[in-house]
Design a protein around this motif. Structure first.
Motif, short mmCIF file in Angstrom:
data_model
loop_
_atom_site.label_atom_id
_atom_site.label_comp_id
_atom_site.label_asym_id
_atom_site.label_seq_id
_atom_site.Cartn_x
_atom_site.Cartn_y
_atom_site.Cartn_z
N THR A 39 15.04 28.11 20.28
CA THR A 39 15.35 28.30 21.70
C THR A 39 16.82 28.07 22.05
OG1 THR A 39 14.74 26.00 22.17
CG2 THR A 39 13.01 27.68 22.42
N ASP A 82 20.83 28.87 21.37
CA ASP A 82 21.70 29.91 20.81
C ASP A 82 23.13 29.39 20.72
OD1 ASP A 82 23.18 32.16 20.23
OD2 ASP A 82 22.79 33.18 22.12
N VAL A 106 19.78 38.51 23.76
CA VAL A 106 18.33 38.57 23.98
C VAL A 106 17.88 37.23 24.53
CG1 VAL A 106 17.91 40.30 22.20
CG2 VAL A 106 17.88 37.88 21.58
N SER A 107 16.67 37.20 25.06
CA SER A 107 16.15 35.98 25.67
C SER A 107 15.41 35.12 24.64
CB SER A 107 15.18 36.34 26.80
OG SER A 107 15.83 37.09 27.81
N ALA A 108 15.46 33.81 24.85
CA ALA A 108 14.71 32.89 24.00
C ALA A 108 13.21 33.04 24.28
CB ALA A 108 15.16 31.46 24.28
N TYR A 155 14.11 33.00 20.13
CA TYR A 155 14.75 33.95 19.21
C TYR A 155 13.97 34.10 17.90
CZ TYR A 155 18.31 32.52 22.52
OH TYR A 155 18.97 32.22 23.68
N ASP A 158 13.17 40.11 18.18
CA ASP A 158 14.12 41.00 18.85
C ASP A 158 15.16 41.61 17.93
OD1 ASP A 158 12.99 40.62 21.46
OD2 ASP A 158 13.92 38.65 21.52
N ASN A 178 22.87 39.84 15.28
CA ASN A 178 22.17 40.82 16.10
C ASN A 178 22.80 42.20 15.96
OD1 ASN A 178 24.52 40.65 17.57
ND2 ASN A 178 23.58 39.93 19.46
#
Length: 223
Positions: free
Chosen positions: A33, A35, A43-45, A47, A67, A173
């Motif tokens: 959670t 970053d 992107v949203s947690a 991850y 993601d 990413n």
């Protein structure tokens, strides 16, 4: 009817006793959670997640990134594919290493490592140069391995590091963001062993047989 009630009570009592016994294994789940990636991951947690199963005195790890993130090879000593801690890291070995990538392979790092932004971890898994230093669609997003020690291990042997993190992983990413993500909390769920389930099912099977016999007796009386 009294006999049926007694058997029902016995089955429930047996289930309760077995549920509180050491015959239970356990599953640990932890989400990434936090970053610390350069430029952010976009992107949203969460991850990714770490799932650890008690496996007969060993620990079976399944590390999954979400993601479209990928494990990364980092040409420095501050980023490792996956770092973790055990209450006693001495004599640890790793087997059954698999991943879902078509490039790179993971090796066990049997010494402490530094994960930038998350402190030091006692042990690590790291992907070689095949995983690339930036995003590569062929790099793995899933890592599986099994940990064994000189004595039996359970999920309770997994501990936080001095920075209060259980796990950290180096990822990349699709837009070039790279860096570490971390997991600071865990959930442990007890799971009955197969033998426990078998005994419980036998008890309920016996209860069902008695109920059927009772119905047959009532039908004969009414006939």
């Amino acid at each position: 009817m009294k006999m049926i009630k007694a058997l029902t009570a016995s089955v429930v009592m047996a289930a309760a006793v077995m549920g509180a016994s050491a015959s239970q294994a356990a599953i640990l789940v932890s989400d990434f959670t936090v970053d610390r990636a350069t430029g952010g991951l976009g992107v949203s947690a969460p991850y990714g997640e770490v799932v650890v199963n008690d496996a007969g005195g060993k620990l079976a790890f399944a590390v999954t990134l979400f993601d479209n993130l990928r494990f990364r090879y980092a040409p420095d000593s501050n980023h490792w594919s996956f770092g973790f801690n055990l209450s006693n890291p001495s004599g640890i070995s790793v087997s059954g290493v698999t991943d879902n990538g078509s490039v790179g392979s993971f090796s066990f790092i049997n010494h402490s490592v530094t994960q930038s932004g998350f402190g030091t971890f006692q042990l690590a898994m790291d992907c070689d140069t095949g995983c690339d230093t930036s995003w590569n669609s062929n790099s793995p997003s899933v890592l599986n391995f099994t940990v064994a020690g000189p004595s039996a291990l359970t999920v309770n042997d997994l501990t936080r590091n001095v920075s209060s993190y259980y796990f950290a992983s180096d990822v990349t990413n699709t837009i070039g963001g790279t860096g570490n993500i971390g997991a600071s909390s865990i959930t442990i769920t007890a799971v009955p062993e197969p033998a426990t389930w078998a005994i419980m099912l036998m008890g309920f099977g016996g209860l069902g047989a008695m109920l059927r016999q009772r119905r047959q007796q009532v039908a004969l009386v009414r006939a």
